[in-house]
Design a protein around this motif. Structure first.
Motif, PDB file in Angstrom:
ATOM      1  N   UNK A 164       0.810  -1.218   0.000  1.00  0.00           N
ATOM      2  CA  UNK A 164       0.000   0.000   0.000  1.00  0.00           C
ATOM      3  C   UNK A 164       0.846   1.272   0.000  1.00  0.00           C
ATOM      4  N   UNK A 165       1.990   1.242   0.666  1.00  0.00           N
ATOM      5  CA  UNK A 165       2.700   2.498   0.920  1.00  0.00           C
ATOM      6  C   UNK A 165       4.057   2.628   0.259  1.00  0.00           C
ATOM      7  N   UNK A 166       4.630   1.526  -0.219  1.00  0.00           N
ATOM      8  CA  UNK A 166       6.021   1.571  -0.660  1.00  0.00           C
ATOM      9  C   UNK A 166       6.254   2.544  -1.801  1.00  0.00           C
ATOM     10  N   UNK A 167       5.454   2.431  -2.877  1.00  0.00           N
ATOM     11  CA  UNK A 167       5.718   3.239  -4.068  1.00  0.00           C
ATOM     12  C   UNK A 167       5.639   4.721  -3.752  1.00  0.00           C
ATOM     13  N   UNK A 168       4.526   5.140  -3.138  1.00  0.00           N
ATOM     14  CA  UNK A 168       4.372   6.565  -2.839  1.00  0.00           C
ATOM     15  C   UNK A 168       5.437   7.028  -1.854  1.00  0.00           C
ATOM     16  N   UNK A 169       5.759   6.176  -0.871  1.00  0.00           N
ATOM     17  CA  UNK A 169       6.744   6.570   0.130  1.00  0.00           C
ATOM     18  C   UNK A 169       8.128   6.713  -0.494  1.00  0.00           C
ATOM     19  N   UNK A 170       8.511   5.728  -1.314  1.00  0.00           N
ATOM     20  CA  UNK A 170       9.837   5.775  -1.933  1.00  0.00           C
ATOM     21  C   UNK A 170       9.960   6.978  -2.862  1.00  0.00           C
ATOM     22  N   UNK A 171       8.965   7.148  -3.753  1.00  0.00           N
ATOM     23  CA  UNK A 171       9.042   8.243  -4.720  1.00  0.00           C
ATOM     24  C   UNK A 171       8.965   9.593  -4.019  1.00  0.00           C
ATOM     25  N   UNK A 172       7.955   9.731  -3.152  1.00  0.00           N
ATOM     26  CA  UNK A 172       7.760  11.009  -2.471  1.00  0.00           C
ATOM     27  C   UNK A 172       8.947  11.391  -1.616  1.00  0.00           C
ATOM     28  N   UNK A 173       9.434  10.450  -0.802  1.00  0.00           N
ATOM     29  CA  UNK A 173      10.552  10.767   0.072  1.00  0.00           C
ATOM     30  C   UNK A 173      11.841  10.994  -0.698  1.00  0.00           C
ATOM     31  N   UNK A 174      12.037  10.210  -1.770  1.00  0.00           N
ATOM     32  CA  UNK A 174      13.237  10.405  -2.589  1.00  0.00           C
ATOM     33  C   UNK A 174      13.247  11.796  -3.214  1.00  0.00           C
ATOM     34  N   UNK A 175      12.105  12.179  -3.819  1.00  0.00           N
ATOM     35  CA  UNK A 175      12.024  13.500  -4.443  1.00  0.00           C
ATOM     36  C   UNK A 175      12.212  14.593  -3.395  1.00  0.00           C
ATOM     37  N   UNK A 176      11.587  14.424  -2.229  1.00  0.00           N
ATOM     38  CA  UNK A 176      11.714  15.435  -1.176  1.00  0.00           C
ATOM     39  C   UNK A 176      13.160  15.558  -0.700  1.00  0.00           C
ATOM     40  N   UNK A 177      13.823  14.408  -0.510  1.00  0.00           N
ATOM     41  CA  UNK A 177      15.218  14.430  -0.072  1.00  0.00           C
ATOM     42  C   UNK A 177      16.104  15.100  -1.112  1.00  0.00           C
ATOM     43  N   UNK A 178      15.907  14.727  -2.383  1.00  0.00           N
ATOM     44  CA  UNK A 178      16.733  15.320  -3.448  1.00  0.00           C
ATOM     45  C   UNK A 178      16.474  16.820  -3.569  1.00  0.00           C
ATOM     46  N   UNK A 179      15.193  17.186  -3.528  1.00  0.00           N
ATOM     47  CA  UNK A 179      14.857  18.608  -3.624  1.00  0.00           C
ATOM     48  C   UNK A 179      15.425  19.380  -2.437  1.00  0.00           C
ATOM     49  N   UNK A 317      14.878  23.768   5.800  1.00  0.00           N
ATOM     50  CA  UNK A 317      14.990  22.735   4.758  1.00  0.00           C
ATOM     51  C   UNK A 317      15.572  21.458   5.350  1.00  0.00           C
ATOM     52  N   UNK A 318      16.593  21.615   6.212  1.00  0.00           N
ATOM     53  CA  UNK A 318      17.208  20.438   6.836  1.00  0.00           C
ATOM     54  C   UNK A 318      16.185  19.676   7.668  1.00  0.00           C
ATOM     55  N   UNK A 319      15.296  20.416   8.343  1.00  0.00           N
ATOM     56  CA  UNK A 319      14.230  19.769   9.100  1.00  0.00           C
ATOM     57  C   UNK A 319      13.276  19.034   8.170  1.00  0.00           C
ATOM     58  N   UNK A 320      13.039  19.625   6.983  1.00  0.00           N
ATOM     59  CA  UNK A 320      12.192  18.967   5.989  1.00  0.00           C
ATOM     60  C   UNK A 320      12.881  17.715   5.438  1.00  0.00           C
ATOM     61  N   UNK A 321      14.203  17.696   5.520  1.00  0.00           N
ATOM     62  CA  UNK A 321      14.964  16.532   5.059  1.00  0.00           C
ATOM     63  C   UNK A 321      14.862  15.375   6.047  1.00  0.00           C
ATOM     64  N   UNK A 322      14.687  15.688   7.326  1.00  0.00           N
ATOM     65  CA  UNK A 322      14.758  14.689   8.390  1.00  0.00           C
ATOM     66  C   UNK A 322      13.714  13.582   8.231  1.00  0.00           C
ATOM     67  N   UNK A 323      12.439  13.983   8.125  1.00  0.00           N
ATOM     68  CA  UNK A 323      11.369  12.986   8.097  1.00  0.00           C
ATOM     69  C   UNK A 323      11.358  12.159   6.809  1.00  0.00           C
ATOM     70  N   UNK A 324      11.544  12.767   5.614  1.00  0.00           N
ATOM     71  CA  UNK A 324      11.642  11.928   4.406  1.00  0.00           C
ATOM     72  C   UNK A 324      12.812  10.958   4.452  1.00  0.00           C
ATOM     73  N   UNK A 325      13.936  11.406   5.020  1.00  0.00           N
ATOM     74  CA  UNK A 325      15.094  10.514   5.112  1.00  0.00           C
ATOM     75  C   UNK A 325      14.801   9.359   6.048  1.00  0.00           C
ATOM     76  N   UNK A 326      14.189   9.657   7.195  1.00  0.00           N
ATOM     77  CA  UNK A 326      13.767   8.586   8.091  1.00  0.00           C
ATOM     78  C   UNK A 326      12.783   7.649   7.399  1.00  0.00           C
ATOM     79  N   UNK A 327      11.866   8.251   6.604  1.00  0.00           N
ATOM     80  CA  UNK A 327      10.892   7.442   5.870  1.00  0.00           C
ATOM     81  C   UNK A 327      11.560   6.499   4.893  1.00  0.00           C
ATOM     82  N   UNK A 328      12.566   6.986   4.165  1.00  0.00           N
ATOM     83  CA  UNK A 328      13.293   6.130   3.218  1.00  0.00           C
ATOM     84  C   UNK A 328      14.013   4.994   3.944  1.00  0.00           C
ATOM     85  N   UNK A 329      14.629   5.318   5.066  1.00  0.00           N
ATOM     86  CA  UNK A 329      15.332   4.279   5.821  1.00  0.00           C
ATOM     87  C   UNK A 329      14.342   3.239   6.342  1.00  0.00           C
TER      88      UNK A 329
END
Length: 613
Positions: A164-179, A317-329
């Motif tokens: 249910x969550x992998x695709x959206x989580x991977x794509x969303x968090x990856x894009x957020x981390x890169x951005x 921005x670094x704070x915005x990086x924290x949660x997506x990075x945790x999500x990817x891990x």
């Protein structure tokens, strides 16, 4: 009880050995992620929309921090020292609009991912269930029902969140981390180096934690399989009767509790594995802003132009990086953990049914329908030791259309095996079984089974109404058709005596009915099917003499006009057979009518004399 349960454990070991053999025979999984991705192929359109929503939402999420820098440097603290209210209102309005839009897109995205994920999970469960339906009978005789149920429920259910969550989580968090990383580089490449210097260490640690969690997940699912098997065995009607008969309820509870304690321990280990890792990640990401302040002070002292707006925007921005990075891990850990579950699911899907139709299979021919021939048949059970003797050894016989043929002999002689080979529940090891003149291996299995009805000693009825149980043979049959079949089975009057008649619920495995009533309903079910060949596998051996006479009358009526094969223990029930085959040691040692075999004075005569005593 220890002796009984010891035997049960031995059976469990046999199941495990059989499963290990199946695992060895099953193909390896070279590309597990590719196979998982293939499950989503039918949902490309929804996934495309989801990916677009994720990209847009992730892109929008990193814009407000950049606007924050402008709000500080141009709105609150411009170069002239006086706040610029119009610019500040404009920037804040844009940020609010972005947050509202991002939230709305998030709701839409969640609905899409939940829908796709659950549909994929449902399709996977149906695919596994259908594949198991196609497996040969021998698979189910060597595998515990509870283990199979666990694969369908626990394993498939265990990957639901990933689906249910992998695709959206991977794509969303990856894009957020890169951005976020790009935004940080734009703001200050020097501060970015400070912020990400330890990220490679976290990735390496994550892989190690994931391997540990995958091993624990495998053990957890195996324990769940054992618990499901114990539940299925002990809480079935038969299991409860056995436990109460031997006063072993406490022993059953203790057996379940032992596995339950193992499951608790594994669940705690699974939930705790990686917690220290995530605690360290959280600490690391939380202290970075403080480190950024110190690093910024050194940069400013060194002559680098770093404004207050840059520092605020960078830490935002670094704070915005924290949660997506945790999500990817976390997703990476979930994928490693769920890989064990997917492997167990695909392991079953990769099992090849031992009995399948050939590409050139054809329907049963009308000419010769009802004629059965065994041509030098040899049969050995697939999981039997190679050094053990074959169950059937060179059996040859012919049953003509409309004949009543009986198979009798000592226990374990191979009588029931003969009846299993006709509908191709097993395949012969050597020789041929011919049905209407064709080798059963060349016949379309649906066509073959349509022409064969089986009434066994252990009648299986669903926890449903009598009408629903009867319609299992012919879905959509009218009440009039049910009544005709019931009358033929000598059970209609009994059914009508019940308050709910044909709507009477029979209970688990039909335990609300007597043995004779269940057996006659089973006969009515076969009559509704109206097969050309009727197989009776010791259909009256478990009944008392009164019930046996009633059921035997129903069987005699059901046998008229069709080829009937009766596997019998009570020889009195087959005295009127057109031909009796006496089986001993896997061979047909005698054949003839009752009178001929009695006159011959052989094994049949001896068995008959013993039953008259």
């Amino acid at each position: 009880m220890s002796g009984v349960r010891g035997g049960g454990r031995m059976m469990g070991g046999g199941d495990a050995a059989a499963q290990r053999a199946a695992n060895a025979a099953a193909p390896k999984i070279p590309n597990l992620l590719g196979r998982i991705a293939g499950l989503f192929a039918p949902h490309r359109q929804a996934l495309t929309v989801t990916i677009i929503l994720v990209l847009v939402s992730a892109g929008l999420s990193v814009v407000p921090p950049l606007l924050t820098k402008q709000a500080f440097d141009q709105g609150l603290f411009p170069s002239d020292g006086r706040p610029n209210i119009p610019v500040l209102v404009q920037l804040v309005s844009i940020m609010v609009a972005l947050w509202v839009s991002s939230a709305a897109l998030g709701v839409w995205q969640t609905w899409l991912t939940a829908t796709v994920g659950n549909r994929v999970m449902g399709a996977l469960r149906i695919r596994l269930f259908g594949h198991l339906q196609a497996m040969e009978l021998a698979f189910f005789t060597r595998t515990k029902t509870g283990v199979i149920q666990s694969r369908l429920q626990n394993d498939v259910g265990g990957v639901a969140g990933v689906l249910s969550n992998t695709i959206s989580s991977v794509i969303g968090n990856t894009v957020t981390v890169l951005a976020a990383l790009v935004s940080m580089l734009v703001l200050s490449w020097q501060l970015t180096l400070v912020a990400v210097i330890l990220l490679p260490v976290l990735v390496i640690a994550q892989r190690r934690v994931g391997q540990v969690r995958a091993r624990i997940a495998t053990k957890t699912q195996e324990s769940l399989s054992d618990m499901t098997a114990i539940t299925q065995e002990a809480l079935s009607v038969s299991g409860i009767l056995l436990a109460k008969s031997f006063n072993q309820q406490q022993a059953e509870t203790a057996r379940y509790d032992a596995e339950n304690q193992n499951q608790i321990s594994l669940q705690v280990k699974q939930q705790m594995s990686g917690q220290w890792f995530f605690a360290m990640v959280s600490i690391f990401l939380s202290i970075i802003p403080a480190i950024i302040y110190v690093a910024a002070a050194y940069l400013i002292t060194g002559g680098v132009d770093v404004t207050a707006g840059t520092i605020v925007a960078f830490t935002t921005v670094q704070a915005r990086l924290m949660f997506p990075l945790l999500g990817l891990l976390r997703v990476a850990l979930d994928l490693q953990t769920s890989s064990a579950l997917f492997a167990r699911i695909f392991e079953y899907l990769d099992l090849e049914p031992a009995i399948t139709d050939t590409p050139d299979s054809h329907p049963v021919r009308a000419a010769g329908l009802g004629r059965i021939e065994f041509d030098n048949v040899v049969f050995r059970y697939p999981d039997a030791p190679t050094e053990s003797p074959a169950t059937l050894k060179g059996v040859s016989l012919v049953i003509e259309p409309g004949q009543f043929a009986a198979f009798v002999g000592p226990s374990g002689a191979g009588k029931t095996t003969v009846s299993y080979l006709i509908p191709r529940l097993h395949d012969v090891t050597a020789g041929r079984v011919l049905f209407a003149g064709d080798d059963v291996r060349q016949l379309d299995s649906d066509s073959l089974v349509r022409n064969i009805g089986i009434v066994s000693q252990e009648t299986y009825l669903f926890h449903a109404t009598i009408a629903e149980n009867l319609r299992y043979a012919k879905p959509g049959a009218s009440l009039a058709e049910l009544e005709v079949a019931a009358i033929g089975a000598n059970i209609h009057d009994t059914i009508m005596s019940f308050p709910d008649a044909y709507d009477t619920v029979v209970g688990e495995r039909g335990y609300r009915l007597s043995g004779g009533e269940k057996q006659r309903i089973a006969i009515a079910r076969v009559l509704l099917k109206d097969p050309a060949v009727l197989i009776l596998d010791e259909a009256t051996s478990a009944l008392d003499s009164i019930s046996e006479r009633v059921v035997q009358d129903a069987l005699d009526a059901a046998s008229k006009g069709r080829t009937t094969i009766a596997v019998a223990h009570r020889l009195s029930t087959v005295r009127a057979a057109d031909v009796i085959f006496v089986v001993d040691g896997g061979r047909v040692v005698e054949r003839g009518t009752h009178d001929e075999l009695i006159a011959a004075g052989g094994l049949y005569s001896s068995l008959y004399a013993q039953q008259l005593r």
